[in-house]
Motif scaffolding. Sequence first.
Motif, short mmCIF file in Angstrom:
data_model
loop_
_atom_site.label_atom_id
_atom_site.label_comp_id
_atom_site.label_asym_id
_atom_site.label_seq_id
_atom_site.Cartn_x
_atom_site.Cartn_y
_atom_site.Cartn_z
N GLY A 439 23.02 -105.92 22.39
CA GLY A 439 23.50 -105.03 21.34
C GLY A 439 23.94 -105.78 20.11
O GLY A 439 23.55 -106.92 19.86
N ALA A 440 24.81 -105.14 19.32
CA ALA A 440 25.40 -105.70 18.09
C ALA A 440 24.30 -106.10 17.10
O ALA A 440 23.20 -105.58 17.11
N ASP A 441 24.63 -107.02 16.18
CA ASP A 441 23.61 -107.60 15.32
C ASP A 441 22.84 -108.61 16.16
O ASP A 441 23.43 -109.52 16.74
N GLY A 442 21.53 -108.46 16.22
CA GLY A 442 20.73 -109.42 16.96
C GLY A 442 20.21 -110.50 16.03
O GLY A 442 19.91 -110.23 14.87
N HIS A 443 20.08 -111.69 16.53
CA HIS A 443 19.54 -112.76 15.70
C HIS A 443 18.44 -113.48 16.47
O HIS A 443 17.56 -112.84 17.01
N GLN A 444 18.48 -114.79 16.55
CA GLN A 444 17.36 -115.47 17.16
C GLN A 444 17.25 -115.16 18.66
O GLN A 444 18.26 -115.06 19.36
N SER A 445 16.02 -114.97 19.10
CA SER A 445 15.71 -114.90 20.51
C SER A 445 14.88 -116.13 20.87
O SER A 445 14.26 -116.74 20.02
N ALA A 446 14.86 -116.48 22.15
CA ALA A 446 14.06 -117.60 22.62
C ALA A 446 13.55 -117.28 24.02
O ALA A 446 14.17 -116.50 24.75
N THR A 447 12.43 -117.89 24.40
CA THR A 447 11.83 -117.67 25.71
C THR A 447 11.61 -119.01 26.40
O THR A 447 11.57 -120.06 25.76
N GLU A 448 11.47 -118.95 27.71
CA GLU A 448 11.23 -120.16 28.49
C GLU A 448 9.75 -120.26 28.84
O GLU A 448 9.22 -119.39 29.54
N PRO A 449 9.06 -121.29 28.39
CA PRO A 449 7.63 -121.43 28.70
C PRO A 449 7.39 -121.46 30.21
O PRO A 449 8.10 -122.15 30.95
N GLY A 450 6.39 -120.70 30.66
CA GLY A 450 6.05 -120.69 32.07
C GLY A 450 6.91 -119.79 32.92
O GLY A 450 6.65 -119.62 34.11
N ASN A 451 7.95 -119.22 32.33
CA ASN A 451 8.87 -118.37 33.09
C ASN A 451 9.31 -117.21 32.20
O ASN A 451 10.43 -117.18 31.68
N PRO A 452 8.43 -116.23 32.02
CA PRO A 452 8.72 -115.17 31.04
C PRO A 452 9.90 -114.28 31.39
O PRO A 452 10.34 -113.50 30.54
N LYS A 453 10.42 -114.38 32.61
CA LYS A 453 11.56 -113.52 32.93
C LYS A 453 12.85 -114.01 32.26
O LYS A 453 13.79 -113.24 32.11
N ILE A 454 12.90 -115.29 31.86
CA ILE A 454 14.12 -115.84 31.25
C ILE A 454 13.97 -115.85 29.73
O ILE A 454 13.04 -116.45 29.17
N THR A 455 14.88 -115.17 29.05
CA THR A 455 14.95 -115.20 27.59
C THR A 455 16.39 -115.45 27.17
O THR A 455 17.32 -115.35 27.98
N TYR A 456 16.55 -115.75 25.89
CA TYR A 456 17.87 -115.96 25.32
C TYR A 456 18.01 -115.10 24.07
O TYR A 456 17.03 -114.81 23.38
N GLY A 457 19.23 -114.67 23.80
CA GLY A 457 19.50 -113.90 22.60
C GLY A 457 20.95 -114.07 22.21
O GLY A 457 21.75 -114.65 22.95
N GLU A 458 21.30 -113.54 21.04
CA GLU A 458 22.67 -113.73 20.56
C GLU A 458 23.10 -112.59 19.66
O GLU A 458 22.29 -111.93 19.02
N PHE A 459 24.41 -112.39 19.66
CA PHE A 459 25.03 -111.57 18.63
C PHE A 459 25.28 -112.47 17.42
O PHE A 459 25.11 -113.68 17.47
N GLN A 460 25.74 -111.84 16.33
CA GLN A 460 26.05 -112.60 15.14
C GLN A 460 27.12 -113.66 15.43
O GLN A 460 28.00 -113.48 16.24
N GLN A 461 26.98 -114.77 14.74
CA GLN A 461 27.90 -115.90 14.80
C GLN A 461 27.99 -116.51 16.20
O GLN A 461 29.06 -116.83 16.71
N GLY A 462 26.79 -116.68 16.82
CA GLY A 462 26.68 -117.55 17.96
C GLY A 462 27.12 -117.03 19.30
O GLY A 462 27.35 -117.84 20.21
N VAL A 463 27.24 -115.72 19.48
CA VAL A 463 27.61 -115.18 20.79
C VAL A 463 26.34 -115.17 21.64
O VAL A 463 25.55 -114.24 21.59
#
Length: 746
Positions: A439-463
């Motif tokens: 939720g909140a303000d979304g910013h950068q997302s990231a994924t793990e090569p070879g393992n699409p079930k794992i992703t990363y995301g953040e709220f504003q200011q590094g949460v």
Amino acid sequence: MMISKRITLTFILSLGLVFNALAQEAKVDPYQGLDFRSIGPAFTSGRIADVAIHPKNENVWYVAIGSGGVWKTVNSGTTWKPIFDKETTYSIGCVTIDQSTPSTIWVGSGENVGGRHVGFGDGIYVSHDDGKTWKNMGLQKSEHISKILIHPEDSNIIWVAAQGPLWSKGGERGVYKSTDGGSTWNKTLGNEEWTGATDLLIDPTNPNVLYAATWDRHRTVAAYMGGGPGSGIHKSTDGGETWEKLTTGIPKVKLGKIGLAMNPYDPNMIYAAIELERLTGGVFVSTNGGKSWSKKSNTVSGGTGPHYYQELYASPHKEGRLYLMNNYVKISDDHGKTFVNMNEKGKHVDSHAMAFKASDPNYVLFGTDGGLYESFDLTKTWKFISNLPVTQYYKVAVDDSEPFYNIYGGTQDNGSHGGPSRTRNEAGILNSDWWITLGADGHQSATEPGNPKITYGEFQQGVLWRVDQTTGETVFIQPQPALGEPAERFNWDAPILVSPHKPTRLYFASQRVWKSENRGDEWQAISKDLTRNQERLALPIMGGQQSWDNAWDVNAMSNYNTITSLAESPKQEGLLYAGTDDGIIQVSEDGGANWRKVELSVIKGIPATPFVNDVRADLFDANIVYAALDNHKNGDFKPYLLKSMDKGRTWSLMNGNLPKRLLTWRLVQDHIKKDLLFAATENGVYFTANGGGNWSQLKGGLPTIAMRDITIQRRENDLVAASFGRGFYILDDISPLREFNTALKN
């Protein structure tokens, strides 16, 4: 016979010259067959700046998107058509229908808020054919226009409230008047440095009587000041030629943003929502045409601050009812004496605009950070307009799911999303195919090569969060300072980097760089503070250093002196780069044990403290690194693309033939052809096939829109771009660009 041959040869040569001249004149785009595919989504929407309902046909609406152009519906939102896609700006502040000639539509470009992520425009536009065609009518240096009024009896007379540049002084700011249909403009209110105008009213019983709200404000990368001595309320009795400042009953402090409204039942009753000192404020009322004012309540817009809201509307159906735009809209039924929060259940918060229907007193239409909402029972229940694809994405990431890869991105105020790149459904990608990851303000997302079930995301200011896309589990993994260490300063859009050498290794950054070897379960700081670590309120703003008792809006400020971009060389493990928001790139060749500082200002042609939007390590050569810099938050709109051949020791510009006015956001390098690079810019996607020597724009399928991020899905060779206002776009298979001989273009 010889004469005949000579004549024939001369004719053929002449014909060839004619064809060549025609081809040159036509300027045929050799890449026009490469079309980007829009995939939306519209299950959440984007920031709405203004709404206008046709005075004679209430099924016709014009909607100004803060960063997505102008859209029109002729059937109350059942279907939409973007009608501003070919103009030179995408950021819109207001839209006004000429009530006496409704086929004439005026648009003010440049968002009418003072936010950190605000778009900017290039003047005022008019259409005389219901939005089919447009013409820029000037005020091109205004950058932010918030209100347009048209004389009810003479369409040649127009007034404009121009806020002027947000990031610098000057430009075209204040109230402007035209008496010749916009061919020429005369400034009648405001000053040359900081005082612009943010609202206008006209007396329907006497068009010579107008009211204007002026506003001093300035934003920098470091801070935001939302008020000054030029802010105030003014009245004209001669059609806006001259103005009198209204002061009786108005507090004698440096005012901030002011919203105005007129009682539809009594044009001598004027309402003003006024920002006072330090986020305080109130609603003031004049019952005598502005001669004197009385404070009715302490109500002021909240959220991130009045700079982001403060529009005031008076109901045409019930006297005394006011709506104050806010994160939670405030409603008064007693001329501003008391306010209650509007019912926001089932509706996105953060409202900026509203419209009424003359035919239905129970109908209201609201424009929010999350799109359009309408109510047929006067705010008791809400209907979301779910087919307006104007989502504002900051960043994009792709995974390697099969058979179709997924796309992830974070948005302005609408969370982080995931969705498929394509589906087997003959209807294409639907809203129901998308999901919210955070939720909140979304910013950068990231994924793990070879393992699409794992992703990363953040709220504003590094949460920061790790998200399991199979189970939906979210784990908070933001690195924390040790006991006794200062608080971490995370950028509003803090950078996430999955190591190209180990898929479970993660880098993240605040004012220092952090590393995790186990997907964020444990963290190690691998640098000290890599920024300038300044006292930001001591830095110059609004022309100089300001005292502590000035009109600072701390809630509106992002963290400063932060790391904004990270890279690790795929050719040399532990070769790291960190770019900052205060003009520095730091380099480590030993995994973070030691860092080498690069002051970007020493590079010829680079300003003092550019914001590092992106730093990218070359995929083929460990010595090469690229950077995309940005200086628009100092009022400088030039592109800055850099290349280093020696691990950041020396740099050269690789702008080539890019336009002189173009923000450069992100870069990506082709994984097959080393000299093929793509740039996400403020005006679409550019590419170079010769390592930055010269650039070409890819226009196919794209409106005029800002592309904030870009990446390549390597298995499919797809170029995926994140726009800030029109969702995601995919260029399916970039192989033709690898094979195309650019020498054949001409």
